[in-house]
Structures are given as C-alpha cells and as structure tokens.
Design a protein around this motif. Structure first.
Motif, PDB file in Angstrom:
ATOM      1  N   PHE A  84      32.304  47.726  29.728  1.00  0.00           N
ATOM      2  CA  PHE A  84      31.252  47.289  31.053  1.00  0.00           C
ATOM      3  C   PHE A  84      30.081  46.342  30.189  1.00  0.00           C
ATOM      4  CE2 PHE A  84      33.111  50.958  32.846  1.00  0.00           C
ATOM      5  CZ  PHE A  84      33.222  50.734  34.313  1.00  0.00           C
ATOM      6  N   VAL A  85      29.384  45.635  31.120  1.00  0.00           N
ATOM      7  CA  VAL A  85      28.324  44.870  30.961  1.00  0.00           C
ATOM      8  C   VAL A  85      27.257  45.661  31.876  1.00  0.00           C
ATOM      9  CG1 VAL A  85      26.908  42.932  31.158  1.00  0.00           C
ATOM     10  CG2 VAL A  85      29.236  42.760  30.262  1.00  0.00           C
ATOM     11  N   LYS A  86      26.078  46.125  31.000  1.00  0.00           N
ATOM     12  CA  LYS A  86      25.231  46.968  31.854  1.00  0.00           C
ATOM     13  C   LYS A  86      23.848  46.420  31.960  1.00  0.00           C
ATOM     14  CE  LYS A  86      27.242  50.628  29.008  1.00  0.00           C
ATOM     15  NZ  LYS A  86      26.855  51.628  27.905  1.00  0.00           N
ATOM     16  N   ILE A  87      23.329  46.295  33.346  1.00  0.00           N
ATOM     17  CA  ILE A  87      22.238  45.606  33.571  1.00  0.00           C
ATOM     18  C   ILE A  87      21.192  46.623  33.880  1.00  0.00           C
ATOM     19  CG2 ILE A  87      21.106  43.860  35.017  1.00  0.00           C
ATOM     20  CD1 ILE A  87      23.411  42.640  33.556  1.00  0.00           C
ATOM     21  N   TYR A  88      20.030  46.557  33.200  1.00  0.00           N
ATOM     22  CA  TYR A  88      18.860  47.478  33.494  1.00  0.00           C
ATOM     23  C   TYR A  88      17.544  47.066  34.291  1.00  0.00           C
ATOM     24  CZ  TYR A  88      21.459  50.117  29.774  1.00  0.00           C
ATOM     25  OH  TYR A  88      22.423  50.658  29.092  1.00  0.00           O
ATOM     26  N   THR A 107      30.676  39.945  43.278  1.00  0.00           N
ATOM     27  CA  THR A 107      31.968  39.061  43.578  1.00  0.00           C
ATOM     28  C   THR A 107      32.616  38.988  42.157  1.00  0.00           C
ATOM     29  OG1 THR A 107      30.729  37.208  42.963  1.00  0.00           O
ATOM     30  CG2 THR A 107      30.826  37.938  45.253  1.00  0.00           C
ATOM     31  N   GLU A 108      33.553  38.192  41.907  1.00  0.00           N
ATOM     32  CA  GLU A 108      34.467  37.978  40.717  1.00  0.00           C
ATOM     33  C   GLU A 108      33.255  37.308  39.349  1.00  0.00           C
ATOM     34  OE1 GLU A 108      38.510  36.321  39.164  1.00  0.00           O
ATOM     35  OE2 GLU A 108      37.377  35.111  40.383  1.00  0.00           O
ATOM     36  N   ARG A 109      32.270  36.591  39.827  1.00  0.00           N
ATOM     37  CA  ARG A 109      31.635  35.771  38.979  1.00  0.00           C
ATOM     38  C   ARG A 109      30.051  35.884  39.278  1.00  0.00           C
ATOM     39  NH1 ARG A 109      34.721  32.558  35.536  1.00  0.00           N
ATOM     40  NH2 ARG A 109      32.818  32.016  34.175  1.00  0.00           N
ATOM     41  N   SER A 110      29.563  37.140  40.032  1.00  0.00           N
ATOM     42  CA  SER A 110      28.289  37.182  40.488  1.00  0.00           C
ATOM     43  C   SER A 110      28.001  38.546  40.844  1.00  0.00           C
ATOM     44  CB  SER A 110      27.844  36.014  41.718  1.00  0.00           C
ATOM     45  OG  SER A 110      28.398  36.587  42.745  1.00  0.00           O
ATOM     46  N   PHE A 111      26.696  38.913  41.141  1.00  0.00           N
ATOM     47  CA  PHE A 111      26.249  40.062  41.785  1.00  0.00           C
ATOM     48  C   PHE A 111      24.958  39.817  42.326  1.00  0.00           C
ATOM     49  CE2 PHE A 111      24.279  40.557  37.337  1.00  0.00           C
ATOM     50  CZ  PHE A 111      23.021  41.163  37.770  1.00  0.00           C
ATOM     51  N   ILE A 134      34.553  39.578  36.329  1.00  0.00           N
ATOM     52  CA  ILE A 134      34.215  40.943  36.521  1.00  0.00           C
ATOM     53  C   ILE A 134      35.235  41.652  37.495  1.00  0.00           C
ATOM     54  CG2 ILE A 134      32.005  41.007  35.597  1.00  0.00           C
ATOM     55  CD1 ILE A 134      31.101  41.671  38.594  1.00  0.00           C
ATOM     56  N   ASN A 135      35.557  42.860  37.356  1.00  0.00           N
ATOM     57  CA  ASN A 135      36.519  43.744  38.368  1.00  0.00           C
ATOM     58  C   ASN A 135      35.354  44.172  39.406  1.00  0.00           C
ATOM     59  OD1 ASN A 135      37.770  45.522  39.759  1.00  0.00           O
ATOM     60  ND2 ASN A 135      39.368  45.521  38.315  1.00  0.00           N
ATOM     61  N   GLU A 136      35.432  43.397  40.645  1.00  0.00           N
ATOM     62  CA  GLU A 136      34.220  43.861  41.578  1.00  0.00           C
ATOM     63  C   GLU A 136      34.552  45.359  42.126  1.00  0.00           C
ATOM     64  OE1 GLU A 136      34.984  41.295  45.245  1.00  0.00           O
ATOM     65  OE2 GLU A 136      35.929  39.960  43.527  1.00  0.00           O
ATOM     66  N   LYS A 137      35.750  45.510  41.963  1.00  0.00           N
ATOM     67  CA  LYS A 137      35.906  47.039  42.910  1.00  0.00           C
ATOM     68  C   LYS A 137      35.478  48.156  42.003  1.00  0.00           C
ATOM     69  CE  LYS A 137      39.812  45.173  45.578  1.00  0.00           C
ATOM     70  NZ  LYS A 137      41.269  45.475  45.946  1.00  0.00           N
ATOM     71  N   LEU A 152      28.723  46.346  35.254  1.00  0.00           N
ATOM     72  CA  LEU A 152      29.838  45.330  35.486  1.00  0.00           C
ATOM     73  C   LEU A 152      30.925  45.687  34.854  1.00  0.00           C
ATOM     74  CD1 LEU A 152      27.473  41.984  35.521  1.00  0.00           C
ATOM     75  CD2 LEU A 152      27.790  43.557  37.581  1.00  0.00           C
ATOM     76  N   LYS A 153      31.973  45.710  35.491  1.00  0.00           N
ATOM     77  CA  LYS A 153      33.381  46.148  34.915  1.00  0.00           C
ATOM     78  C   LYS A 153      33.980  44.918  34.222  1.00  0.00           C
ATOM     79  CE  LYS A 153      37.039  48.852  33.711  1.00  0.00           C
ATOM     80  NZ  LYS A 153      37.660  47.780  33.046  1.00  0.00           N
ATOM     81  N   LYS A 154      34.260  44.701  33.032  1.00  0.00           N
ATOM     82  CA  LYS A 154      34.809  43.615  32.263  1.00  0.00           C
ATOM     83  C   LYS A 154      36.384  43.653  32.902  1.00  0.00           C
ATOM     84  CE  LYS A 154      32.098  43.456  28.245  1.00  0.00           C
ATOM     85  NZ  LYS A 154      32.194  43.418  26.624  1.00  0.00           N
ATOM     86  N   GLU A 155      36.848  42.346  33.176  1.00  0.00           N
ATOM     87  CA  GLU A 155      38.336  42.084  33.222  1.00  0.00           C
ATOM     88  C   GLU A 155      38.961  42.301  32.112  1.00  0.00           C
ATOM     89  OE1 GLU A 155      40.119  42.131  35.720  1.00  0.00           O
ATOM     90  OE2 GLU A 155      39.195  41.129  37.597  1.00  0.00           O
TER      91      GLU A 155
END
Length: 228
Positions: A84-88, A107-111, A134-137, A152-155
């Motif tokens: 994961f990539v983690k945003i705080y 989305t695949e390349r944004s949030f 990222i894996n949006e689901k 953010l779940k990494k692909e």
C-alpha cells in the motif's frame, strides 16, 4: 438534557413566573419578575429557533454541506509498505462527523477526497497522475482521531519514488548535471554518482560501494605494475 427538554423546562419556568406576577403586589417584586420573564422569553425563543434549524437539517442532511464553503487540502504526508501507499490528512475532529460525510473516490491513476461539513467547511483534495496504477477496488479510507488515512492498494510491490508522475519528472529535471565545457568530465560523473548514492536505497549504496572499491583496486594494481 436535549433541546426538546430544555424548551419544556423554559416553558414551565415562564408559566410559573406569570403566575407569580399575577399574585405579586409590591412594585419592586413585580419589576424583578418582569425582568426574569423577559430573560426566559428570550432564551426560549433562541431554543425554539435552534429546534427549527435542527428539524430542517434532519429533513435535508445535505443542507449543511451545501451551505458550507469548500477549502482545498494542500498539506499531507505519505509513506508506503510493500502492498500500500498511505496518505495521511491531518483534519481536526474528522472522527466526530458522520462517516457518510467522508467521501473518497479512486481510479486507476488518481483519487479524490471530499469531507462535508467539518467545522463549518467542506474540505476537498484531488491527486491526479499517480506514479503507478492502483487497484481501485481494494483501496479504502480509514478515519482515526483527527486523521483521515487513505490506503492506495498497489498493483505491484514496486517501490514508489514519488507520489505522482509530475513529481518524478520534476525530480529528474533537478537532478540532471549542468554541462560546463571547461569542467573536468570526471567531476560531472562523480557528482552524478554522489547524487545517485544519496537518493538510492541500501541495495543501490552497496552496489556503488562495491564498484568504487573494485575500481580503486584495479587502479592500484595498474600503478604497481608500472612501478615494477
């Protein structure tokens, strides 16, 4: 004591004051009762107004967020694990509002983030062009005390150098060595290797150290042969 009960108590106080005022004979006592009566009437009017506002809000929960103005979230921190990539996001009292008021879309390349009616304001943030898909689901949000954590779940398990592709291009541009016609070419190479070493991970540093040691050993062996 909730608002409805407060109004009920104030109405009872007002009724008793009116009863006492009818029985009072002395002017000073009457004046004191009238002052208290006005005070209770004012407080009662305020509470009734609050009750009406609450009723409107309950009837249309989105009314508060529509009325509030929106501010952009510009400050955040991030790190990563293998998956994961983690945003705080530091947002005071975010844990106190309804979870329905905290919206995060992937989305695949944004949030994008929208927090509604937090301390009288809406808070919004959008990050485009993520460095990797990222894996949006399987991405999700988690609300903690005064913090919104976005996962953010990494692909793939690949390490992210930056959060976005724009940041990477900017970093690469800044790291390009300047070309000086009169400069020693080896100086530019050494500067570039130093930059790579400082920015690299442990594996990269070990590789550079090994290459440097082998280079020095070869140089030393060459000088020894010339002396012989």
């Amino acid at each position: 004591m909730d608002l409805k009960e407060q109004i009920s108590q104030l109405e009872a106080d007002l009724q008793e004051l009116s009863s006492l005022l009818e029985k009072a004979e002395r002017k000073r006592v009457q004046d004191l009762l009238k002052q208290e009566q006005k005070k209770v009437e004012k407080e009662l009017a305020t509470k009734r107004q609050q009750q009406q506002q609450q009723a409107r809000k309950d009837a249309d929960p989105s009314a508060a967020s529509k009325a509030a103005y929106t501010v952009k979230i510009t400050s955040y921190a991030w790190d990563q694990s293998e998956k994961f990539v983690k945003i705080y996001l530091d947002l005071k009292d975010v844990h106190k509002i309804s979870s329905e008021n905290v919206e995060v879309e992937f989305t695949e390349r944004s949030f994008s983030v929208l927090i509604k009616d937090l301390n009288g304001k809406n808070h919004q943030m959008t990050v485009l062009n993520l460095l990797h898909p990222i894996n949006e689901k399987d991405s999700y949000k988690k609300v903690k005390t005064d913090i919104l954590l976005i996962m953010l779940k990494k692909e793939t398990t690949k390490k992210w150098e930056c959060l976005t592709a724009v940041e990477k291009r900017s970093k690469e541009k800044d790291s390009k060595p300047s070309m000086d016609e009169n400069a020693d070419p080896s100086d530019g190479l050494m500067s570039m290797l130093k930059k790579i070493y400082e920015d690299g991970d442990d594996e990269m540093k070990r590789t550079i150290n090994k290459a440097w040691t082998e280079s020095q050993d070869k140089k030393k062996r060459g000088e020894d042969l010339m002396d012989f």
